[in-house]
Design an enzyme around this catalytic site. Structure first.
Site, PDB file in Angstrom:
ATOM      1  N   LYS A  11       0.821  -1.215   0.000  1.00 26.56           N
ATOM      2  CA  LYS A  11       0.000   0.000   0.000  1.00 26.56           C
ATOM      3  C   LYS A  11       0.861   1.274   0.000  1.00 26.56           C
ATOM      4  O   LYS A  11       2.069   1.227   0.292  1.00 26.56           O
ATOM      5  CB  LYS A  11      -0.924  -0.035   1.216  1.00 26.56           C
ATOM      6  N   TYR A  51     -12.536  -1.914  -3.600  1.00 30.10           N
ATOM      7  CA  TYR A  51     -13.022  -2.042  -2.220  1.00 30.10           C
ATOM      8  C   TYR A  51     -14.550  -1.934  -2.124  1.00 30.10           C
ATOM      9  O   TYR A  51     -15.070  -1.631  -1.044  1.00 30.10           O
ATOM     10  CB  TYR A  51     -12.359  -0.991  -1.331  1.00 30.10           C
ATOM     11  N   PHE A  59     -15.450   3.859   7.000  1.00 30.79           N
ATOM     12  CA  PHE A  59     -14.128   4.297   6.555  1.00 30.79           C
ATOM     13  C   PHE A  59     -13.931   4.169   5.040  1.00 30.79           C
ATOM     14  O   PHE A  59     -12.830   4.387   4.541  1.00 30.79           O
ATOM     15  CB  PHE A  59     -13.036   3.517   7.296  1.00 30.79           C
ATOM     16  N   ARG A  87      -2.336 -14.497   5.025  1.00 27.92           N
ATOM     17  CA  ARG A  87      -2.996 -13.736   6.104  1.00 27.92           C
ATOM     18  C   ARG A  87      -2.176 -13.854   7.401  1.00 27.92           C
ATOM     19  O   ARG A  87      -2.065 -12.914   8.172  1.00 27.92           O
ATOM     20  CB  ARG A  87      -4.432 -14.245   6.352  1.00 27.92           C
ATOM     21  N   ASN A 114      -1.979   0.324   6.606  1.00 29.07           N
ATOM     22  CA  ASN A 114      -1.470  -0.906   7.208  1.00 29.07           C
ATOM     23  C   ASN A 114      -0.595  -1.752   6.275  1.00 29.07           C
ATOM     24  O   ASN A 114      -0.589  -2.974   6.350  1.00 29.07           O
ATOM     25  CB  ASN A 114      -2.608  -1.717   7.839  1.00 29.07           C
ATOM     26  N   HIS A 117      -2.180  -5.387   1.559  1.00 29.37           N
ATOM     27  CA  HIS A 117      -3.479  -6.054   1.435  1.00 29.37           C
ATOM     28  C   HIS A 117      -3.218  -7.543   1.250  1.00 29.37           C
ATOM     29  O   HIS A 117      -2.213  -7.932   0.656  1.00 29.37           O
ATOM     30  CB  HIS A 117      -4.218  -5.514   0.195  1.00 29.37           C
ATOM     31  N   GLU A 128      -9.661 -10.676  -7.346  1.00 27.54           N
ATOM     32  CA  GLU A 128      -8.714  -9.563  -7.200  1.00 27.54           C
ATOM     33  C   GLU A 128      -7.549  -9.695  -8.185  1.00 27.54           C
ATOM     34  O   GLU A 128      -7.112  -8.703  -8.777  1.00 27.54           O
ATOM     35  CB  GLU A 128      -8.216  -9.510  -5.752  1.00 27.54           C
TER      36      GLU A 128
END
Ligand code: GDP
Length: 139
Positions: A11, A51, A59, A87, A114, A117, A128
């Site tokens: 990100k 998203y 958010f 993950r 963060n 992704h 994706e």
């Protein structure tokens, strides 16, 4: 049977902090192969589309604004049990709750910024990956 690909983005916060190299290193060291990769900047509309599942969350506006604010690295990774193992490698969404040694614990600045992704299911990994890459760009 668990699938063998997952989709990731490095990100804007992690790109800005010069952490592309260290994050790719952690990904490779954890046994993932990079089967597709590009460095690019999302438009606000593209971030919104990616998203879209979060449209109703408070958010959403902040997230799409942040994700289109600077360049990202998009990649498809392969490994047995890729989604769950990735993950685990990235850690919890909120870096203050992520385990030591995870990518988010090491590099993330906040719950919004963060660092990376990671897909949350085999089905979403395919969706994706196909959002960013054609079959000609996957090896
Ligand atoms: P993930 O699967 O761990 O990435 O987490 P989610 O699917 O729940 O959320 C998607 C992304 O939205 C996260 O990675 C964060 O970048 C962002 N996000 C999640 N919760 C918040 C929040 O409370 N505030 C803001 N600004 N962003 C958030």
């Amino acid at each position: 049977m668990a699938g063998n690909i997952t989709f990731t983005m490095i990100k804007p916060d992690a790109v800005e902090a010069n952490n592309i190299g260290p994050i790719l290193n952690m990904i490779n060291k954890a046994g993932f192969k990079i089967v597709a990769m590009k460095y690019m900047k999302l438009s606000g509309a593209q971030a919104g589309q990616f998203y879209a599942v979060h449209k109703e969350r408070p958010f959403y506006g902040e997230l799409t604004e942040y994700m289109s604010n600077g360049p990202i690295v998009a990649a498809v990774l392969s490994k047995d049990n890729a989604v769950a193992d990735y993950r685990k490698l990235i850690g919890a969404t909120d870096p203050s709750k992520a385990e030591e040694g995870t990518i988010r614990k090491t590099f993330a600045k906040s719950i919004a910024a963060n660092a990376v992704h990671g897909s949350d299911s085999d089905e979403n990994a395919e969706i994706e990956a196909n959002f960013f890459f054609s079959q000609l760009e996957r090896f």
